[in-house]
Scaffold this motif. Structure first.
Motif, PDB file in Angstrom:
ATOM      1  N   GLY A  13       0.811  -1.211   0.000  1.00  0.00           N
ATOM      2  CA  GLY A  13       0.000   0.000   0.000  1.00  0.00           C
ATOM      3  C   GLY A  13       0.843   1.259   0.000  1.00  0.00           C
ATOM      4  N   ASP A  14       0.561   2.166   0.904  1.00  0.00           N
ATOM      5  CA  ASP A  14       1.285   3.429   1.011  1.00  0.00           C
ATOM      6  C   ASP A  14       2.662   3.167   1.611  1.00  0.00           C
ATOM      7  OD1 ASP A  14       2.338   5.942   1.724  1.00  0.00           O
ATOM      8  OD2 ASP A  14       0.355   6.785   2.103  1.00  0.00           O
ATOM      9  N   LEU A  15       3.679   3.197   0.781  1.00  0.00           N
ATOM     10  CA  LEU A  15       5.023   2.823   1.227  1.00  0.00           C
ATOM     11  C   LEU A  15       5.611   3.827   2.215  1.00  0.00           C
ATOM     12  CD1 LEU A  15       6.464   1.603  -2.195  1.00  0.00           C
ATOM     13  CD2 LEU A  15       5.483   0.229  -0.354  1.00  0.00           C
ATOM     14  N   ILE A  16       5.184   5.068   2.114  1.00  0.00           N
ATOM     15  CA  ILE A  16       5.650   6.075   3.078  1.00  0.00           C
ATOM     16  C   ILE A  16       5.067   5.756   4.450  1.00  0.00           C
ATOM     17  CG2 ILE A  16       5.746   8.532   3.625  1.00  0.00           C
ATOM     18  CD1 ILE A  16       7.213   7.805   1.060  1.00  0.00           C
ATOM     19  N   LYS A  17       3.769   5.518   4.482  1.00  0.00           N
ATOM     20  CA  LYS A  17       3.081   5.217   5.738  1.00  0.00           C
ATOM     21  C   LYS A  17       3.586   3.926   6.353  1.00  0.00           C
ATOM     22  CE  LYS A  17      -1.580   4.478   7.600  1.00  0.00           C
ATOM     23  NZ  LYS A  17      -3.031   4.391   7.261  1.00  0.00           N
ATOM     24  N   GLN A  18       3.917   2.940   5.522  1.00  0.00           N
ATOM     25  CA  GLN A  18       4.343   1.638   6.027  1.00  0.00           C
ATOM     26  C   GLN A  18       5.816   1.601   6.415  1.00  0.00           C
ATOM     27  OE1 GLN A  18       1.582   0.622   6.509  1.00  0.00           O
ATOM     28  NE2 GLN A  18       0.732  -0.756   5.007  1.00  0.00           N
TER      29      GLN A  18
END
Length: 254
Positions: free
Chosen positions: A58-63
């Protein structure tokens, strides 16, 4: 005496020539423990196009993966089993395009083959290829190059915090996304246990999403995570009995 000096001179010239040939030939061969491949890039410097990849993160920044990511060709992706693995990469054998830097990236996406275009498609098997985020590509090579030869090797992943489990699905089907895995990084087996059940084998749905049809609502959940190097970490009662679909729960780390 003159003949001996002539023969000695001839021997030294031959020896120097052989050394030069060895060095030139050696410069074309990967050093020990490194493998040869090629690298391109996709997306812009913000990495927008690298989000929501084939590994399911998903959102690689968030993860927590950021922009230090890569898509893999068919030969490296291994039908998604390589998702989460980390690679050290450096540009190689191109004075014109290479920069003197090395990057470490996590595999988060798939670079699909194009069988209608057998020539010039770098992600077609059996080629080993990295399609890097643009920021990562520009650390090792000049932007205008577009594609460069690289050397790569697997390295341990370094992550902050524990292994994370995101619970999706419904009352009839549970889907667990496993991410932020250190060490080998790529999960090859996942088991789940409710507080009222024995260990249940999960099957991989896609990327690093694992599924079971067991009804575990109202039970605290434990996990056994096994990576490709054979190491296993067990996290007991990671999710409390009142866990929610869409919730993220943190376990032990490798």
């Amino acid at each position: 005496m003159a003949e001996n000096r002539t023969w000695g001179f001839f021997f030294m010239v031959k020896l120097l020539s052989l050394c030069l040939i060895f060095r030139l030939t050696g410069s074309q061969s990967p050093p020990a423990y490194w493998n040869a491949a090629h690298a391109t890039f996709y997306g812009d410097m913000n990495g927008t196009e690298t989000m929501m990849g084939a590994c399911g993160y998903g959102d690689l920044i968030k993860q927590g993966y950021g922009l230090e990511t890569t898509a893999l060709s068919t030969a490296l992706f291994n039908n998604g089993l390589t998702c989460g693995a980390c690679f050290e990469i450096r540009c190689y054998d191109s004075v014109q395009w290479c920069l003197n830097d090395t990057i470490i990236v996590t595999a988060t996406n798939f670079c699909p083959p194009n069988y209608s275009k057998p020539e010039g498609n770098w992600c077609n098997p059996p080629l080993q290829h990295f399609d890097l985020s643009q920021p990562m590509f520009r650390k090792i090579a000049v932007y205008r190059a577009g594609i460069v030869p690289v050397l790569y090797r697997r390295v341990p992943c370094v992550k902050s915090g524990g292994v994370k489990f995101k619970i999706n699905g419904n009352q009839y089907w549970i889907l667990i996304l496993v991410y932020n895995v250190a060490g080998a990084g790529d999960v090859v087996d996942l088991k789940i246990k409710g507080s009222s059940t024995s260990w249940i084998q999960m099957s991989r749905n896609w990327g690093q999403n694992w599924q079971t049809s067991a009804n575990l609502i109202g039970q605290s959940l434990s996990f056994q995570v096994t990576t490709s190097d054979g190491k296993m970490v067990q996290s007991d009662d990671v999710a409390p009995a009142d866990w929610k679909f869409g919730g993220v729960y943190e376990g032990k780390q490798f």
